[in-house]
Design a protein around this motif. Structure first.
Motif, short mmCIF file in Angstrom:
data_model
loop_
_atom_site.label_atom_id
_atom_site.label_comp_id
_atom_site.label_asym_id
_atom_site.label_seq_id
_atom_site.Cartn_x
_atom_site.Cartn_y
_atom_site.Cartn_z
N UNK A 230 1.33 -1.22 0.25
CA UNK A 230 0.29 -0.12 -0.30
C UNK A 230 0.79 1.37 -0.11
N UNK A 231 0.96 2.21 -0.85
CA UNK A 231 1.22 3.43 -1.09
C UNK A 231 1.00 4.03 0.62
N UNK A 232 1.65 4.52 1.22
CA UNK A 232 2.37 4.88 2.20
C UNK A 232 1.76 6.71 2.49
N UNK A 245 -2.85 9.76 2.42
CA UNK A 245 -2.20 8.35 3.52
C UNK A 245 -2.85 6.58 2.57
N UNK A 246 -2.30 6.04 2.87
CA UNK A 246 -3.03 4.50 2.59
C UNK A 246 -3.49 3.74 1.49
N UNK A 261 5.57 7.09 -2.12
CA UNK A 261 6.40 7.13 -0.65
C UNK A 261 5.60 4.91 -0.22
N UNK A 262 6.49 4.01 0.08
CA UNK A 262 6.69 2.71 0.36
C UNK A 262 7.22 2.36 1.14
#
Length: 289
Positions: A230-232, A245-246, A261-262
């Protein structure tokens, strides 16, 4: 004057220490028409490029820097070329004008907004100049270093479409592509789907990995997704003020960009894909191991 000449390997390397801390940054590029490999078997393609590579060099500056850009068109070129920086606010008629073979042009702009931005040739027909490889990334680091988490490592991925006949503009206009590529290669970082691939994106377990993702197009949208992850955080246009986020995926249109960001998994790998399966299974997959 500083000559910009960055290999693709460097463009994919960690970028954290590459920021130019200067009020004025002088950048030069040369438009070159060359043959380059487009797959892991070494199939050659008649490409139009910046600095003889696809994508072109990564330009890395800081928010507020003044960029003095110079474009040389190699005397052996058969076509005029230009440069359109999406990070620039300039005169589209004067500054983005075409440069003839053997001639030089340029302009100056201030990098007012932080993020990751697309650059490409705007010469006519623009779709052909992009499809043949004249594109790249300019990363503008935020002046406020605390506005975005510092990643442990960074990569640049640029999605594009491959058109079998580089001279067939009609097929480009009709969106008749054969493959989708990351950084100018079919399954370039995917030994899972192509045993001839020798490269992957790498990270240590638990690291924050930032992917600067650009969709060069020229036509297709990309639904960028990390399989088994999941992409942070997702930053549209890479701007720290634009954060979500998420995210399971995020759509990046042609000519657009975002930073993803991951957190690298403790075990195993992620497959970074465009979730349109027609795109992914013709070349748009990169393994993060």
């Amino acid at each position: 004057m500083k000559k910009l000449s960055i290999s693709l390997a460097v463009a994919l390397a960690l970028l954290g220490s590459a920021a130019v801390q200067a009020k004025t940054v002088k950048i030069e590029m040369t438009a070159k028409e060359v043959e380059l490999p487009i797959d892991n078997k070494g199939t050659m393609y008649r490409s139009w490029t910046y600095e003889g590579m696809v994508p072109g060099p990564v330009v890395h500056v800081e928010e507020g820097d003044v960029v003095e850009f110079t474009l040389h068109n190699d005397k052996t070129s058969k076509n005029s070329h230009s440069m359109d920086f999406h990070a620039a606010r300039v005169d589209v008629v004067k500054d983005f004008e075409m440069v003839k073979p053997g001639e030089t042009g340029g302009y100056t702009f201030r990098a007012d907004y932080p993020g990751v931005f697309y650059y490409h040739c705007g010469a006519d027909p623009m779709i052909q100049h992009i499809a043949r490889g004249m594109y790249g990334a300019i990363i503008v680091d935020p002046k406020d270093k605390k506005s975005i988490p510092k990643p442990d490592r960074e990569y640049v991925l640029i999605q594009s479409e491959l058109y079998a006949n580089p001279d067939n503009v009609a097929d480009m206009m009709a969106n008749k592509w054969t493959n989708v590529m990351f950084n100018g290669g079919i399954f370039k970082y995917d030994p899972v789907h192509d045993p001839a691939a020798t490269r992957m994106l790498q990270a240590k377990p638990g690291e924050r990995v930032r992917i600067y993702f650009i969709n060069a197009g020229a036509n297709e949208f990309s639904s960028f997704h990390a399989i088994a992850g999941i992409w942070d955080s997702v930053y549209p246009s890479g701007n720290p003020k634009n954060v979500m986020h998420g995210m399971q995926s995020y759509v990046v249109g042609p000519g657009d960009a975002a930073a993803f960001d991951i957190i690298s998994p403790v075990e195993g790998a992620n497959a970074l894909v465009t979730h349109s399966m027609h795109q992914a299974l013709t070349g748009g997959i990169a393994i993060l191991q």
